[in-house]
Write an enzyme that holds these catalytic residues in place. Structure first.
Site, short mmCIF file in Angstrom:
data_model
loop_
_atom_site.label_atom_id
_atom_site.label_comp_id
_atom_site.label_asym_id
_atom_site.label_seq_id
_atom_site.Cartn_x
_atom_site.Cartn_y
_atom_site.Cartn_z
N ARG A 238 -14.81 -4.33 4.15
CA ARG A 238 -13.38 -4.43 4.38
C ARG A 238 -12.64 -4.56 3.04
NH1 ARG A 238 -14.07 -2.38 8.40
NH2 ARG A 238 -13.66 -3.05 10.55
N GLU A 267 -5.14 0.22 1.58
CA GLU A 267 -5.27 1.48 2.32
C GLU A 267 -4.26 1.58 3.46
OE1 GLU A 267 -9.02 1.48 5.04
OE2 GLU A 267 -9.58 0.38 3.25
N HIS A 290 -12.45 5.15 3.23
CA HIS A 290 -12.91 4.48 4.45
C HIS A 290 -13.64 5.47 5.36
CE1 HIS A 290 -11.94 0.68 6.99
NE2 HIS A 290 -13.13 1.17 7.29
#
Length: 326
Positions: A238, A267, A290
């Site tokens: 994360r 992000e 990601h």
């Protein structure tokens, strides 16, 4: 009457769709390209798409209280993935909706990605590629994964999969987790240690923690200074676990050999992307958007799990406990 399902995820495959159809559902798609995330759908268009929908298989679009209130017939929201920070879980609970996640489907893909980043950084593949583009052909001296020490911070299923893979390189595996699973560690030959020992001994550190108030910026400047000089840091977990401003500093000073980053604090927040730009400009950083879990095989597994959970809820069955958020 057939249940109406909206599948707004990027890459919702034909097999998962057929599973829903075979069980009497009608599947609505967004009409977006397979390469477009559903968080780009305009609110008005999303509102239209959800009209009459009983179950929603969602990617990264925001599931807000407003949307849930406007569509009282919507019974279940299935996140194609394990994170649910884009879903207003409190509103879903208050409004009597079920929220489902899809754990396990992308574990092999994420583990492969983490090890791939370790190898790419160790062999300085990006730096070598850039040098060749500049017509510089002198070999760069890298390092190996073989017989090195890999520290896993967090020891869930993905971390365990990383541990199994690096054992194939004869690596020594250390692990830290507030709730150690000794049986799983013994199965892959890992050893639980306290954080200071892991930081001081690991040549590679791979992060596998959820983002909470307790773990935000867990890897701040002080903690990263405790890493072995020349260590490689990989984060496929994360964004927000790492203080990105401090990471820029420590990479530029060569305290760290490199960083592999699939997740970033900014992000989902353009106002926080300054440090992302600095990081991805560095030659000793390997970055991806990601996408660690986005293998074709992994997405197919998570699609099928999400579809099965939606069918369970709509037909009055309880989904697998590991899938249930609300």
């Amino acid at each position: 009457m057939a249940f109406q399902i909206l599948a707004s995820t990027r890459f919702f495959d034909a097999e998962a769709e057929q599973l829903l159809v075979d069980h009497g559902c009608e599947v609505r798609r967004t009409g977006l390209s397979q390469d477009v995330q559903d968080d780009t759908i305009a609110p008005g268009e999303l509102d239209r798409l959800l009209t009459g929908i009983d179950g929603w298989i969602v990617g990264t679009a925001l599931v807000t209280r407003d949307l849930l209130t406007k569509h009282p017939q919507l019974k279940v929201i299935a996140r194609r993935g394990v994170g649910y920070d884009t879903v207003d879980v409190t509103a879903a609970r208050e409004l009597g909706r079920r929220v489902i996640i899809s754990p396990g489907g992308n574990e092999p893909a994420v583990a492969d990605h983490a090890v791939g980043m370790m190898l790419a950084l160790a062999k300085r593949l990006r730096e070598g590629h850039l040098a060749m583009q500049a017509d510089r052909w002198s070999p760069l001296v890298g390092t190996e994964l073989c017989e090195k020490t890999v520290g896993l911070v967090g020891f869930g299923r993905i971390a365990q999969a990383v541990g199994r893979r690096v054992r194939g390189f004869d690596a020594n595996v250390l692990a830290y987790d507030p709730h150690p699973n000794n049986e799983a560690a013994n199965a892959i030959g890992a050893r639980f240690v306290e954080m200071p020992e892991l930081l001081g001994k690991s040549d590679y550190i791979s992060l596998h923690l959820p983002l909470t108030e307790q773990t935000r910026h867990l890897f701040d400047r002080n903690r990263m200074l405790q890493l072995k000089r020349g260590a490689i840091l990989v984060n496929t977990a994360r964004g927000g676990l790492i203080d990105e401003a401090a990471l820029v500093e420590l990479l530029r000073s060569n305290h760290l050999m490199g960083a592999g980053l699939d997740v970033f604090e900014g992000e989902a927040d353009p106002s926080k992307r300054e440090h992302i730009k600095e990081l991805i400009a560095l030659p000793n950083v390997i970055a991806s958007a990601h996408s660690a879990g986005s293998s074709r095989e992994g997405l197919m597994r998570t699609n099928r799990l999400a579809a099965k959970s939606v069918l369970d809820v709509l037909n009055g069955r309880e989904p697998s406990p590991q899938c249930v958020v609300v």
